[in-house]
Write a protein that holds these residues in place. Structure first.
Motif, PDB file in Angstrom:
ATOM      1  N   LEU A 275       0.786  -1.139   0.266  1.00 49.52           N
ATOM      2  CA  LEU A 275       0.008  -0.251   0.193  1.00 49.52           C
ATOM      3  C   LEU A 275       1.220   1.110  -0.505  1.00 49.52           C
ATOM      4  O   LEU A 275       0.441   2.545  -0.817  1.00 49.52           O
ATOM      5  N   ILE A 276       1.615   1.634   0.924  1.00 51.76           N
ATOM      6  CA  ILE A 276       2.766   2.365   0.906  1.00 51.76           C
ATOM      7  C   ILE A 276       3.340   2.761  -0.283  1.00 51.76           C
ATOM      8  O   ILE A 276       3.982   4.005  -1.097  1.00 51.76           O
ATOM      9  N   ALA A 277       3.953   1.688  -0.583  1.00 52.67           N
ATOM     10  CA  ALA A 277       4.637   1.386  -2.356  1.00 52.67           C
ATOM     11  C   ALA A 277       4.208   2.336  -3.439  1.00 52.67           C
ATOM     12  O   ALA A 277       4.607   3.492  -4.443  1.00 52.67           O
ATOM     13  N   LEU A 278       2.655   2.624  -2.927  1.00 54.52           N
ATOM     14  CA  LEU A 278       1.522   3.468  -4.393  1.00 54.52           C
ATOM     15  C   LEU A 278       2.088   4.778  -4.561  1.00 54.52           C
ATOM     16  O   LEU A 278       1.843   5.691  -5.193  1.00 54.52           O
ATOM     17  N   TRP A 279       3.262   5.741  -3.159  1.00 56.17           N
ATOM     18  CA  TRP A 279       3.840   7.263  -3.594  1.00 56.17           C
ATOM     19  C   TRP A 279       4.636   6.707  -3.250  1.00 56.17           C
ATOM     20  O   TRP A 279       5.851   6.815  -2.757  1.00 56.17           O
ATOM     21  N   PHE A 280       5.271   5.886  -4.155  1.00 56.38           N
ATOM     22  CA  PHE A 280       6.910   5.192  -4.239  1.00 56.38           C
ATOM     23  C   PHE A 280       7.876   6.686  -5.226  1.00 56.38           C
ATOM     24  O   PHE A 280       8.435   7.000  -4.930  1.00 56.38           O
ATOM     25  N   ASN A 281       7.084   7.448  -6.008  1.00 54.39           N
ATOM     26  CA  ASN A 281       7.901   9.075  -6.579  1.00 54.39           C
ATOM     27  C   ASN A 281       8.233   9.768  -5.179  1.00 54.39           C
ATOM     28  O   ASN A 281       9.167  10.403  -5.276  1.00 54.39           O
ATOM     29  N   THR A 282       7.154   9.478  -4.070  1.00 54.73           N
ATOM     30  CA  THR A 282       7.992  10.877  -2.535  1.00 54.73           C
ATOM     31  C   THR A 282       8.441  10.609  -2.098  1.00 54.73           C
ATOM     32  O   THR A 282       9.212  10.928  -1.272  1.00 54.73           O
ATOM     33  N   LEU A 283       8.054   8.991  -1.848  1.00 52.43           N
ATOM     34  CA  LEU A 283       9.218   8.027  -0.812  1.00 52.43           C
ATOM     35  C   LEU A 283      10.749   7.292  -1.549  1.00 52.43           C
ATOM     36  O   LEU A 283      11.440   6.834  -0.729  1.00 52.43           O
ATOM     37  N   ILE A 284      11.054   8.262  -2.050  1.00 56.55           N
ATOM     38  CA  ILE A 284      12.916   7.344  -2.517  1.00 56.55           C
ATOM     39  C   ILE A 284      13.447   8.136  -1.601  1.00 56.55           C
ATOM     40  O   ILE A 284      14.481   6.992  -1.492  1.00 56.55           O
ATOM     41  N   PRO A 285      13.488   9.767  -1.733  1.00 58.89           N
ATOM     42  CA  PRO A 285      15.178   9.975  -0.956  1.00 58.89           C
ATOM     43  C   PRO A 285      14.515   8.771   0.167  1.00 58.89           C
ATOM     44  O   PRO A 285      15.443   8.616   1.214  1.00 58.89           O
ATOM     45  N   GLY A 286      13.737   8.913   1.002  1.00 60.53           N
ATOM     46  CA  GLY A 286      13.388   8.812   2.554  1.00 60.53           C
ATOM     47  C   GLY A 286      14.254   6.825   1.660  1.00 60.53           C
ATOM     48  O   GLY A 286      15.157   5.794   3.287  1.00 60.53           O
ATOM     49  N   MET A 287      13.247   6.078   1.066  1.00 66.32           N
ATOM     50  CA  MET A 287      14.067   4.904   1.064  1.00 66.32           C
ATOM     51  C   MET A 287      16.049   4.453  -0.027  1.00 66.32           C
ATOM     52  O   MET A 287      15.955   3.663   0.867  1.00 66.32           O
ATOM     53  N   ALA A 288      16.363   6.069   0.205  1.00 62.08           N
ATOM     54  CA  ALA A 288      17.235   5.688  -0.507  1.00 62.08           C
ATOM     55  C   ALA A 288      18.357   5.309   1.441  1.00 62.08           C
ATOM     56  O   ALA A 288      19.373   5.222   1.535  1.00 62.08           O
ATOM     57  N   VAL A 289      17.011   6.664   1.981  1.00 58.18           N
ATOM     58  CA  VAL A 289      18.366   6.725   3.154  1.00 58.18           C
ATOM     59  C   VAL A 289      18.295   5.510   4.280  1.00 58.18           C
ATOM     60  O   VAL A 289      19.151   4.662   4.548  1.00 58.18           O
ATOM     61  N   LEU A 290      16.972   4.627   4.172  1.00 59.52           N
ATOM     62  CA  LEU A 290      16.633   3.078   4.509  1.00 59.52           C
ATOM     63  C   LEU A 290      17.660   2.968   3.830  1.00 59.52           C
ATOM     64  O   LEU A 290      18.437   1.804   4.566  1.00 59.52           O
TER      65      LEU A 290
END
Length: 490
Positions: free
Chosen positions: A133-148
């Protein structure tokens, strides 16, 4: 029975070339698995309406979320000049997510663990319903996923002690991307196979994390004060906040916790109750087996789950906002690791235990892949419908006008569209033109001839083009209830 944590070779394996190869292989398996599960998304991934500003690089529209959600890292991402197609962003997001998952399984099970076992753990963690479900905001979450991902890679090369101190800078960065991303960082610390576990060590780690989380909140508060003149994170009105101010409101907000748990329990099994019971029983059994081998190894993941949920519940009680079940995605990192370690321990007991542990782990992973494929197929109905809609629009300059409501679209219902802006942004993505939603701006639609507004009835849409003007006619009669108040970022 010898615990993995007591094996000095666990640390040595981190620096060996074969450990690096094993890590890369695990990441590759996770990446391929994620793409297979999202097969229907890959050519044209579904995007939530408030994820479009990240796709378009529209920092001005997103700026309000720095105040109401503290998403300062995401805001900087919106200011970038290089804009990529949505499918490229989707691959980048999943590539970063695969790094996180591969490193998690590699650290928790050991470099020498079988590739299939580490791959299964990675996919269970990565294909849980909250993660999808959260992956549907993939454009926004790229920087946060990069931090992880950066932190995850660091945990495969650095000592346990060093990685804990890295929480100091990484937790604030993660919180400025998404509310529960800091809990993902904590999961890496609590599931490492080489951790020397004890009550004192657990207390020190959780204490350090809480201090880092407080530092992250203070950083966001300070930024909000400097740039917005508000020391805090005021809840957006669309979330319908109900801050606890007396006993009655306190009890009301506490009741929301029960609703959250019920929804999460349903979501964890993709709304199939027998699977919920099966997973809970399996988790309890796995913890028992782990506890028999090393009680602290079983306590650590439980402590991480309780702390994460506890902080979420504190926010619920304090603000009275309904948090979406997708914020519980970090729980599945622990769940997947516990099942992986369980399968390892069962293999040490007997040949029968080895088969049982292997089959149970593989079964859960395959179930998650199957449900993920089905979900990716079902939620992309709007993508196909909107492409057909755009193909009927004459390619000219000027705005596209849309009448009626998005709630009348059958494909919108299947894809779970949450706002009229979902239609506007999607058509802008496909045509490059401004889109005016008459439901949101009736005055701007006064230029549309009345003759072009007639004929939209039932669930079918119509497209009319006349003298350079394009009008998309949607029905004014909804086929489902509105979803405008659904939290759009957790």
């Amino acid at each position: 029975m010898t615990s993995v944590a007591a094996d000095p070779a666990a640390l040595a394996n981190r620096s060996e070339p074969r450990a690096a190869v094993a890590l890369l292989a695990t990441i590759a398996v996770a990446f391929v698995g994620l793409l297979v599960a999202a097969a229907f998304h890959l050519p044209d991934p579904l995007i939530r309406h408030d994820d479009y500003p990240a796709l378009f690089g529209d920092a001005e529209t997103y700026y309000v979320k720095t105040l109401t959600e503290g998403r300062w890292l995401n805001y900087l991402w919106h200011m970038r000049e290089l804009l990529l197609p949505s499918w490229v962003n989707y691959l980048i997001y999943n590539g970063l997510w695969a790094i996180v998952l591969g490193c998690l399984a590699h650290n928790a099970l050991g470099a020498q663990a079988e590739l299939w076992r580490k791959g299964a753990v990675a996919l269970i963690a990565g294909l849980s319903a909250p993660s999808l479900l959260i992956a549907l905001w993939f454009n926004t979450l790229i920087p946060g996923m990069a931090v992880l991902a950066i932190y995850a890679l660091a945990t495969t090369q650095l000592s346990d002690r060093t990685c804990r101190w890295l929480l100091v800078p990484f937790v604030p960065l993660a919180l400025m991307a998404y509310t529960t991303f800091p809990f993902f960082l904590l999961a890496f610390c609590l599931t490492r196979a080489d951790t020397q576990r004890s009550a004192r060590d657990l207390a020190q780690l959780l204490g350090l994390f809480i201090l880092c989380f407080a530092l992250a909140m203070a950083s966001i508060y300070t930024l909000n004060y400097v740039f917005h003149g508000v020391f805090g994170v005021p809840m957006a009105e669309w979330r319908v906040p109900n801050p606890a101010h007396d006993l009655e409101s306190l009890l009301t907000n506490m009741g929301m916790i029960g609703s959250f748990l019920v929804v999460s329990a349903s979501l964890m099994s993709f709304h199939f109750l027998p699977l919920t019971v099966f997973q809970l029983v399996l988790f309890a059994w796995a913890l028992r087996v782990m506890g028999q081998d090393d009680r602290w190894r079983a306590i650590y993941p439980v402590a991480g789950i309780l702390l994460g949920l506890g902080l979420i519940f504190v926010q619920t009680i304090k603000t009275g906002i309904i948090l979406p079940a997708r914020v519980s995605g970090f729980v599945w990192l622990y769940y997947a690791v516990v099942l992986g370690v369980f399968s390892q321990l069962m293999a040490q007991r007997s040949a029968t235990g080895e088969r049982l542990g292997r089959n149970l782990l593989a079964f859960v992973a395959l179930i998650y892949v199957a449900f993920s494929v089905l979900q990716s197929r079902d939620v992309t109905a709007w993508q196909a419908d909107s492409r057909a809609m755009a193909a009927q629009i004459t390619p000219t300059e000027g705005p596209i006008y849309v009448t009626g409501t998005y709630l009348s679209l059958p494909s919108g219902e299947k894809s779970g569209l949450q706002h009229d802006l979902a239609v506007a942004f999607r058509l802008t993505q496909l045509t490059g033109r401004e889109v005016v939603m008459c439901a949101l701006d009736a005055a701007a639609c006064a230029v549309v001839p009345e003759a072009m507004q007639q004929g939209a009835a039932g669930p079918e849409y119509q497209v009319r083009n006349l003298d350079g003007m394009s009008v998309v006619l949607l029905s004014a009669d909804p086929i489902r209830e509105g979803a405008d108040n659904i939290p759009a970022g957790g």
